[in-house]
Scaffold this active site. Sequence first.
Site, mmCIF file in Angstrom:
data_model
loop_
_atom_site.group_PDB
_atom_site.id
_atom_site.type_symbol
_atom_site.label_atom_id
_atom_site.label_comp_id
_atom_site.label_asym_id
_atom_site.label_seq_id
_atom_site.Cartn_x
_atom_site.Cartn_y
_atom_site.Cartn_z
ATOM 1 N N ASP A 507 0.844 -1.204 0.000
ATOM 2 C CA ASP A 507 0.000 0.000 0.000
ATOM 3 C C ASP A 507 0.874 1.247 0.000
ATOM 4 O O ASP A 507 2.083 1.184 0.297
ATOM 5 C CB ASP A 507 -0.874 -0.050 1.266
ATOM 6 C CG ASP A 507 -2.187 0.707 1.125
ATOM 7 O OD1 ASP A 507 -2.321 1.496 0.181
ATOM 8 O OD2 ASP A 507 -3.068 0.505 1.988
ATOM 9 N N ASP A 579 -10.889 2.037 -3.205
ATOM 10 C CA ASP A 579 -11.506 1.723 -1.915
ATOM 11 C C ASP A 579 -13.023 1.782 -2.012
ATOM 12 O O ASP A 579 -13.719 1.348 -1.091
ATOM 13 C CB ASP A 579 -11.038 2.716 -0.845
ATOM 14 C CG ASP A 579 -9.705 2.306 -0.250
ATOM 15 O OD1 ASP A 579 -9.220 1.207 -0.564
ATOM 16 O OD2 ASP A 579 -9.141 3.100 0.539
HETATM 17 C C1 DGJ Z 1 -5.869 1.846 1.971
HETATM 18 C C2 DGJ Z 1 -6.281 0.675 1.129
HETATM 19 O O1 DGJ Z 1 -6.813 1.119 -0.086
HETATM 20 C C3 DGJ Z 1 -7.269 -0.173 1.900
HETATM 21 O O2 DGJ Z 1 -7.720 -1.238 1.097
HETATM 22 C C4 DGJ Z 1 -6.629 -0.659 3.163
HETATM 23 O O3 DGJ Z 1 -5.583 -1.533 2.852
HETATM 24 C C5 DGJ Z 1 -6.126 0.523 3.974
HETATM 25 N N1 DGJ Z 1 -5.295 1.385 3.210
HETATM 26 C C6 DGJ Z 1 -5.378 0.037 5.182
HETATM 27 O O4 DGJ Z 1 -4.819 1.056 5.897
#
Ligand code: DGJ
Length: 767
Positions: A507, A579
């Site tokens: 991430d 997300d």
């Molecule tokens: C952002 C990501 O897009 C989410 O899917 C998740 O992994 C969060 N970060 C976790 O902090």
Amino acid sequence: MPKFLRNIKQVTYNNMVEQTHRKDYTISMPSPDNIITENIITTKKATATDTGIYKHPTQQYWILNTEKSSYTLGISRDGLVLQTYWGPRLLTLEDIPEPPLRMERAAQDPDPSNMPEEYPGYGGLRYREIAAQVTCADGTRDLDLRFVEADIVVPTNLPELHITLQDASYPLQVTLKYQLDSTNDLIIRRATFSNQGEETINLERVYSATWHLPRQFATRRLTTLAGHWGGETRVQQRPIVAGTVQMESRKGITSGNAYPWFALDTQASEEQGEVYFGTLAWSGSWKINISTNIMGATIVNGGINEHDFAWTLEAGASFETPAFIAGFANEGMNGIRQRLHRYTRQHVLPHPQVEKPRPVLYNSWEATFFDVTEAGQSELAKHAARLGVELFVVDDGWFPARVNDHAGLGDWRVDPQKFPHGLKPLIDNVHALGMEFGIWVEPEMTNADSDLYRTHPDWIYHFPKRTRHEARNQLVLNLGRSDVQEYLIDALDKLIGENEVSYIKWDMNRPISEPGWPEYSGAHHDAREIWVRHVLGVYHIMDTLRERHPALSIESCASGGFRADLGILERTDQVWSSDNTHPDARLFIQEGISYILPGRTMGNWVTDTPADRQMNEIPLRYRFHVAMMGMLGIGGHLSHWSEADMDEAARWIAVYKQIRHIVQDGEQHWLISPSSNDGNLAAVECLNADHSEAVVLAFRRSNPFWEPLPRLRIYNLLAEAQYTVQELGHDNATSVAMSGAALMGRGIELPFSTSSYESCLLHIKRS
Ligand code: DGJ
């Protein structure tokens, strides 16, 4: 002759040179100084050319032939490398146009500004967008690149044309590299700068390529992708008139506000029409400029963003730009998808993972957020296994102090409170349930509240007297530093090796700011290199981990789809698209991201959230159908799912496994673009390579007027063949037999009632 008349004649002349290049063309007008009369094409022997790269036998001309397109180059009398044609396929070497000799209209529009230069440097009489800019050791800020030699190189993979340019007075060479992917009608360009002298040269702009589109009568349309967190990759379209459209990222990552991708067409539909398109394989700050002059000449320039960029090219050193991949397709907007998807599968994605189907995954983020415990995750794993999930991924929250997003990033150790016996019991459990184990990391980051930052406060980008701005309470590690790279390689290598981790979700949740590197600045370095060094650091860490763990898969995530590009896809296997998992949003996001990502890399989850609306208003079937369009995942809190939902989910996962070879690796055609109807309707067709099998996913959000839909025409089937069409996952569905011609011509009636959120999955197979 009065000046204004002279100019008019010149326009006529230049237009003819540019547009026709006829070999029988002769000029009888007077020849004042600024009009050249020698541009008569000499008779050339016609030679048929196949796909590949060819040099003209007597002239300094080259032709790059793909199956459906040609791209030609020639050297001007002054030694400039000029693009002379790009478009539908030419047949013989005689079709290669003569390079224009002069294109000056007047002193205010001088050469070489108007010339279709392949790699215009900042220097001389150039006033348009440029590809390169340098400052020499003596302060000269003027590039004068001239042709030296060209080589056709045929490595095992794709053939290449290398054209070497040399500065007229300084020991700087630039090699333009053209790789040809004939089957996908793509040209992959890079430029390499080599300092062959004894003094440093400062690189200030080093784009990957300049592309020229031929002038035409009709106004072109530009398609781009734009968005924000929770709303990435939305298709944007506008007519291109005189001026410059600029798209960029200054964030140090690819970004989700704009994407390094473009398409230019005139009247293309989803399935028909000529389109020029391109994308950058770069995961850092980038820029693409699309400039059109008043006469309709369009130029696309792009590469690493020159904003706050510098690179000190020391004596004997070289710098190679990332690739800019571009193509010409005559099968509409879907023609772009076919070509970029195939290219990405064939030449970009890592092996051996690309040869195997992507697994159905479960991700714990939306179920448990930071409340990660051994018991909780084991419970979710048990439910996930019952559904047929193949890969169980523990998201954020498994390391010390990570009870919220304020602490812990950088300390990549297992939290002894949440996992008193380490990760082993959970992983053993996951393995015993028949699933692989994956884990979330965010290697480029640290929290001020972490052991890492307390020990190494100098490891982040910073200027000593400036605030170190936090975003999501975190700071960005300087991945240009080799000690930071080593720390991360070591920590991640241990995490993966000691715990049998087969998948990491990498991430990246905030952009770079205060891009200082105090120790690095000096005579031989420029701290502005960080924008490139950071990306190279990410690539290096990923490449090293993959080398050490050849079975490892990596997911690229940056708050969702903020790092989706062909550079990151060289070392990752899939991308978390957004997300936002709401199907209404998702159809737009997936339509856009599918211009870059093949199905096997487009991560989609079925979830319970977002919390603004409970998703139970949307049938589970519809949520599955939307997520099945790429790499299927589940992100809901399975302990809260009803028995009926669990059974239904298991059925959909079984159906997905039946068709995933087509959805992940087949041709993807958007039959109905949601962007064309506010997202109420969408339909996607995926086909296997010989078009004997297809899957259609179709959606209608609502039907306020209770109107029947027109029949949906299914393209690209074999007209003569007989197919069986069956709705999968539907208990009472019957199958119908239809010919390819009927499916393509008459189409099929979608099995939708008048309710909201209707969807279907049709399996079409040659009988
Ligand atoms: C952002 C990501 O897009 C989410 O899917 C998740 O992994 C969060 N970060 C976790 O902090």
